[in-house]
Design a protein around this motif. Structure first.
Motif, short mmCIF file in Angstrom:
data_model
loop_
_atom_site.label_atom_id
_atom_site.label_comp_id
_atom_site.label_asym_id
_atom_site.label_seq_id
_atom_site.Cartn_x
_atom_site.Cartn_y
_atom_site.Cartn_z
N SER A 82 7.06 3.10 2.75
CA SER A 82 7.62 3.76 1.39
C SER A 82 8.72 3.00 1.01
N HIS A 83 9.39 2.63 2.09
CA HIS A 83 10.62 1.91 1.66
C HIS A 83 11.16 0.94 2.49
N MET A 84 10.23 0.00 2.76
CA MET A 84 10.50 -1.16 3.44
C MET A 84 11.50 -2.25 2.60
N MET A 105 0.74 -1.29 0.05
CA MET A 105 0.05 -0.05 0.05
C MET A 105 0.86 1.24 -0.07
N GLY A 106 2.10 1.29 0.70
CA GLY A 106 2.88 2.47 0.57
C GLY A 106 2.21 3.45 1.60
N ARG A 107 1.51 2.99 2.50
CA ARG A 107 0.81 3.85 3.58
C ARG A 107 1.40 3.64 5.01
N GLN A 108 1.22 4.65 5.71
CA GLN A 108 1.36 4.35 7.24
C GLN A 108 0.19 3.98 8.02
N HIS A 109 -0.86 4.14 7.54
CA HIS A 109 -2.08 3.81 8.20
C HIS A 109 -3.19 2.99 7.30
N ALA A 110 -3.79 2.12 7.93
CA ALA A 110 -4.83 1.22 7.26
C ALA A 110 -6.03 1.19 8.02
N LEU A 111 -7.23 1.58 7.39
CA LEU A 111 -8.39 1.37 8.00
C LEU A 111 -8.97 0.00 8.17
N VAL A 112 -9.56 -0.22 9.07
CA VAL A 112 -10.35 -1.70 9.10
C VAL A 112 -11.68 -1.47 9.22
N VAL A 113 -12.60 -2.04 8.35
CA VAL A 113 -13.98 -2.03 8.41
C VAL A 113 -14.61 -3.61 8.53
N GLU A 114 -15.96 -3.31 8.90
CA GLU A 114 -16.91 -4.58 9.02
C GLU A 114 -18.03 -4.02 8.68
N LYS A 115 -19.16 -5.01 8.66
CA LYS A 115 -20.57 -4.58 8.40
C LYS A 115 -21.16 -4.49 9.76
N ASP A 116 -22.03 -3.23 9.95
CA ASP A 116 -22.56 -3.09 11.13
C ASP A 116 -23.83 -3.82 10.94
N SER A 166 -26.53 -4.11 12.73
CA SER A 166 -27.95 -3.54 13.02
C SER A 166 -28.43 -2.68 11.67
N THR A 167 -27.51 -1.89 10.95
CA THR A 167 -27.73 -1.29 9.99
C THR A 167 -27.35 -1.99 8.39
N ASP A 168 -26.26 -2.91 8.51
CA ASP A 168 -26.03 -3.39 7.56
C ASP A 168 -25.03 -2.58 6.65
N LYS A 169 -24.65 -1.43 7.09
CA LYS A 169 -23.69 -0.72 6.46
C LYS A 169 -22.30 -0.90 6.87
N GLN A 170 -21.36 -0.55 6.24
CA GLN A 170 -20.06 -0.65 6.49
C GLN A 170 -19.77 0.49 7.67
N ILE A 171 -18.85 -0.07 8.67
CA ILE A 171 -18.33 0.95 9.78
C ILE A 171 -16.94 0.42 9.97
N ILE A 172 -16.21 1.42 10.33
CA ILE A 172 -14.83 1.49 10.60
C ILE A 172 -14.73 0.96 11.93
N ARG A 173 -14.10 -0.36 12.14
CA ARG A 173 -13.82 -0.90 13.26
C ARG A 173 -12.60 -0.58 13.94
N GLY A 174 -11.51 -0.34 13.04
CA GLY A 174 -10.05 0.25 13.65
C GLY A 174 -9.21 0.74 12.81
N VAL A 175 -8.20 0.84 13.23
CA VAL A 175 -6.83 1.41 12.32
C VAL A 175 -5.65 0.65 12.76
N LEU A 176 -5.05 0.43 11.58
CA LEU A 176 -3.68 -0.05 11.90
C LEU A 176 -2.73 0.74 11.54
N SER A 177 -1.32 0.96 12.22
CA SER A 177 -0.51 1.92 11.79
C SER A 177 1.01 1.38 11.88
N THR A 178 1.81 1.95 11.10
CA THR A 178 3.25 1.34 11.18
C THR A 178 3.92 1.89 12.37
N THR A 179 3.39 2.89 12.90
CA THR A 179 4.05 3.53 14.21
C THR A 179 3.74 2.41 15.27
N GLN A 180 2.14 1.95 15.33
CA GLN A 180 2.10 0.85 16.55
C GLN A 180 2.73 -0.29 16.17
#
Length: 195
Positions: free
Chosen positions: A182-184, A143-154, A156-170
């Motif tokens: 960017s340069h792994m 991806m070449g990014r420092q963050h990645a969002l993690v989604v799942e289906k809610d 109760s609404t059957d809509k996408q909801i952001i469950r969490g985030v992943l980061s290269t810092t953590q």
């Protein structure tokens, strides 16, 4: 006759704060550990957000005071419009916005440099729940990014909801060596040995 008693009242002291949800991470992980061990889980910790009309300085202050490097940009209904990172604030985006639209740097708003929702990629929680830390490293590299969002289906609404985030810092904190998307290193084995 009631057996209930009145509860004593106290005065609020100066410099009072309030409890904030927090997530504790394992101190260290290996490449074989579950990817969930490094995910900031928004069912356990509150996501930090900002208004799209906030100034860049307000965004910077919010990140510093909250100890985060990414903010969700949300409307009045708490719907995610995009996100802004510390790299957006410190990188070329502000200068580009000024040169393209005119005006002054101090007049820029979060909406002028945020990454809009329609350009955000995400990983599915179901996939993350079966992935290993090593899989995440490969994903960040691709991806070449420092963050990645993690989604799942809610459910109760059957809509996408952001469950969490992943980061290269953590990830770096828990692996014990610096992870840079960017340069792994060419492969995970090189990185593990070089760390």
């Amino acid at each position: 006759m009631s057996s209930y008693k009145s509860i004593p009242v106290t005065m609020i002291e100066t410099d009072v704060s309030y409890h904030k949800p927090s997530q504790t991470f394992r101190e260290s992980v290996t490449l074989e550990d579950s990817a969930l061990e490094v995910m900031t889980d928004f069912t356990r910790v509150t996501a930090i957000s900002i208004n799209p009309c906030a100034s860049l300085e307000q965004a910077r202050e919010r990140m510093v005071s909250s100890g985060v490097q990414m903010l969700f940009v949300t409307n009045q209904y708490h719907e995610v419009m995009g996100l802004i990172t510390v790299n957006d604030l410190n990188g070329p985006k502000p200068m580009q916005a000024v040169s393209e639209n005119g005006g002054k740097m101090e007049d820029l708003m979060v909406r002028d440099i945020m990454t809009p929702r329609l350009k955000l990629e995400a990983l599915d929680y179901e996939d993350i729940s079966h992935a290993r830390v090593g899989d995440l490293l490969e994903t960040f590299k691709r991806m070449g990014r420092q963050h990645a969002l993690v989604v799942e289906k809610d459910t109760s609404t059957d809509k996408q909801i952001i469950r969490g985030v992943l980061s290269t810092t953590q990830l770096s904190k828990q692996l014990g060596y610096q992870v840079q998307s960017s340069h792994m290193a060419g492969n995970i084995a090189e990185m593990a040995q070089g760390g």
